[in-house]
Design an enzyme around this catalytic site. Structure first.
Site, PDB file in Angstrom:
ATOM      1  N   ASP A 292       0.845  -1.179   0.040  1.00 33.56           N
ATOM      2  CA  ASP A 292       0.073  -0.163   0.016  1.00 33.56           C
ATOM      3  C   ASP A 292       0.929   1.137   0.111  1.00 33.56           C
ATOM      4  O   ASP A 292       2.115   1.152   0.605  1.00 33.56           O
ATOM      5  CB  ASP A 292      -0.995  -0.155   1.214  1.00 33.56           C
ATOM      6  CG  ASP A 292      -1.984   0.918   0.919  1.00 33.56           C
ATOM      7  OD1 ASP A 292      -2.544   0.918  -0.070  1.00 33.56           O
ATOM      8  OD2 ASP A 292      -2.426   1.612   1.792  1.00 33.56           O
ATOM      9  N   GLY A 373       0.411   6.273 -12.093  1.00 31.11           N
ATOM     10  CA  GLY A 373      -0.244   7.164 -10.855  1.00 31.11           C
ATOM     11  C   GLY A 373       0.399   8.613 -10.877  1.00 31.11           C
ATOM     12  O   GLY A 373       0.255   9.175 -11.771  1.00 31.11           O
ATOM     13  N   TYR A 374       0.996   8.788  -9.835  1.00 26.09           N
ATOM     14  CA  TYR A 374       1.280   9.976  -9.574  1.00 26.09           C
ATOM     15  C   TYR A 374       2.811  10.621 -10.118  1.00 26.09           C
ATOM     16  O   TYR A 374       3.249  11.573  -9.847  1.00 26.09           O
ATOM     17  CB  TYR A 374       1.445  10.469  -7.971  1.00 26.09           C
ATOM     18  CG  TYR A 374      -0.049  10.814  -7.281  1.00 26.09           C
ATOM     19  CD1 TYR A 374      -0.786  11.794  -7.370  1.00 26.09           C
ATOM     20  CD2 TYR A 374      -0.451   9.295  -6.725  1.00 26.09           C
ATOM     21  CE1 TYR A 374      -1.939  11.733  -6.796  1.00 26.09           C
ATOM     22  CE2 TYR A 374      -1.765   9.591  -6.071  1.00 26.09           C
ATOM     23  CZ  TYR A 374      -2.384  10.561  -6.092  1.00 26.09           C
ATOM     24  OH  TYR A 374      -3.738  10.643  -5.413  1.00 26.09           O
ATOM     25  N   ASP A 375       3.273   9.422 -10.751  1.00 24.85           N
ATOM     26  CA  ASP A 375       4.523   9.606 -11.051  1.00 24.85           C
ATOM     27  C   ASP A 375       4.990  10.747 -12.039  1.00 24.85           C
ATOM     28  O   ASP A 375       5.988  11.449 -11.768  1.00 24.85           O
ATOM     29  CB  ASP A 375       5.276   8.425 -11.975  1.00 24.85           C
ATOM     30  CG  ASP A 375       5.354   7.236 -11.141  1.00 24.85           C
ATOM     31  OD1 ASP A 375       5.204   7.247  -9.829  1.00 24.85           O
ATOM     32  OD2 ASP A 375       5.680   6.094 -11.641  1.00 24.85           O
TER      33      ASP A 375
END
Ligand code: GRF
Length: 419
Positions: A292, A373-375
């Site tokens: 997670d 994702g947030y990359d």
């Protein structure tokens, strides 16, 4: 070969010698107490395998085939003399790149083994990994077998399966197969030198370990499988790549019947990873890995944090929302970190976990094509302002929060492989 006596072993290798190294390291670690590595022979005088032997204090010998001008039998007689001179009883071919003739095979019938990088009888001969990729099989692997006169066709001792992934080329597949080879060859030598194999025609039976109290860790004759509790193909690929030198077959949840995913309602990453790992462990009965992770932004008091995946409906929407929340905040105040906790759960309630952190800032716009994702909006420290999604996969896999957490789990994976 009796169990009490140590079996004198020779290894024949033509090249890099990573299987040889795996054997000598397994021996050094005490996993092969009945194997006495006496001699390494190469037909290539400059083979790195000879250096590997020397580094481990094993006699290394070049028996160059070229002066024999194509007379294979004469070359093999020269090798045979060395093997017999050293009293060798078991010959391991580990990347020995010459076809053998009866001159060498017959005296070692039932006492000579080879490792091959495919699931025989598929893809015998050279370039087995390339053959597997080109053929389009979904599973390949490696085989340890007894050597008979027909090439790559003797009785099978052990096989280990390795999935062929859609993005694989011959090199990526070869690397994952090699990690399995290193375990398989050591397991095979352990079985042979502790007299646990019985050959009946083509079939090789593995006899039960007579010494169940033995302090010697048993090497796995079968592959170890770990379920990765994620349906996210990017994440699965990343985990497989980061842990590619760990000889484990990682299986995604899409390989199993679907189940209703549990609520991730724990207050922290560890709790959520544990919920996922335990749920899939219970469903599959296999060791299960879950992670997670979250992005903690200081200017937002640590948000989105534990709620990173649920912050908005899609990756693009999450990135947009975060950038708009930070509207007007200067770069130096946009400090943030990715945090990841991984949990590994076993069938008997075992649990191991580790956490990794990657520090950086939130940029002003999404950039880069890699990662997920947030990359695209995360600017890791020390990379000249480049966004995480602009860094190559291998760079990201050195610095990312997930990579650091997974590296932290390696000692536990090592333990599991010896169970
Ligand atoms: C391995 O892939 C083995 O299966 C094949 O040759 C390669 C040898 O590799 N027979 P290494 O020299 O042990 O690193």
């Amino acid at each position: 070969m009796t169990q009490a006596k140590r079996v004198p072993v020779a290894v024949l290798a033509s090249g890099r010698g990573s299987n040889l190294r795996a054997l000598l390291e397994a021996s050094k670690a005490g996993h092969l107490p009945n194997a006495d590595f006496r001699l390494v022979i190469s037909n290539q005088p400059d083979a790195p395998a000879l250096l590997v032997a020397q580094q481990h204090g094993v006699e290394a010998l070049a028996v160059d085939h070229r002066p024999f001008k194509g007379d294979r039998a004469a070359h093999e007689r020269a090798i045979l003399e060395h093997l017999q001179g050293a009293g060798v009883e078991l010959v391991v071919l580990a990347g020995y790149m010459r076809l053998l003739t009866p001159t060498l095979i017959t005296p070692f019938a039932g006492r000579m083994i080879n490792i091959h990088p495919s699931l025989l009888p598929s893809f015998p001969g050279t370039n087995a990994q390339k053959q597997a990729v080109q053929y389009g099989v979904r599973v390949s692997g490696c085989t340890v077998h007894f050597v008979t006169e027909e090439m790559d066709a003797g009785p099978v001792i052990l096989q280990r399966a390795v999935p062929v992934l859609p993005e694989d080329n011959e090199h990526t597949l070869a690397a994952r197969i090699l990690a399995q080879e290193h375990q398989a060859i050591a397991a095979a030598v352990q079985l042979i030198t502790s007299d646990r194999l019985e050959v009946i025609g083509r079939q090789v039976r593995i006899k039960p370990n007579p010494d169940s109290d033995s302090k010697t860790p048993l090497l796995h004759p079968k592959s170890v499988e770990i379920v990765v509790a994620t349906g996210n193909a990017h994440k699965l690929h990343e985990i497989r790549t980061i842990l590619q030198d760990v000889p484990v077959v990682f299986r995604g949840t899409t390989e199993f019947d679907p189940m209703t995913e549990p609520d991730e309602n724990a207050p922290d990453y560890l709790g959520n990873a544990r919920i996922k790992a335990q749920a899939w462990q219970q469903k599959t009965g296999l060791w299960t890995l879950a992670d997670d992770s979250g992005l903690e932004v200081d200017a937002l008091n640590g948000r989105p944090g534990i709620r990173s995946a649920r912050y908005a409906a899609s990756s693009e929407a999450r990135n947009r929302k975060l950038l708009s929340e930070l509207d007007g905040v200067p770069f130096e105040k946009r400090t943030a970190r990715f945090v990841c906790t991984v949990v590994l759960c076993g069938p008997d309630g075992e649990e191991y976990h580790a956490t990794g952190v990657c520090e950086g800032h939130i940029g002003f716009e999404p950039k880069g094509e890699h990662g997920f994702g947030y990359d695209p909006i995360f600017v890791p420290d020390d990379f000249g302002g480049r966004h995480l999604a602009e860094l190559s996969e291998s760079t990201k896999n050195n610095i990312s929060h997930r990579a650091k957490a997974l590296y932290g789990l390696k000692p536990a994976l090592g333990k599991l492989l010896k169970m």
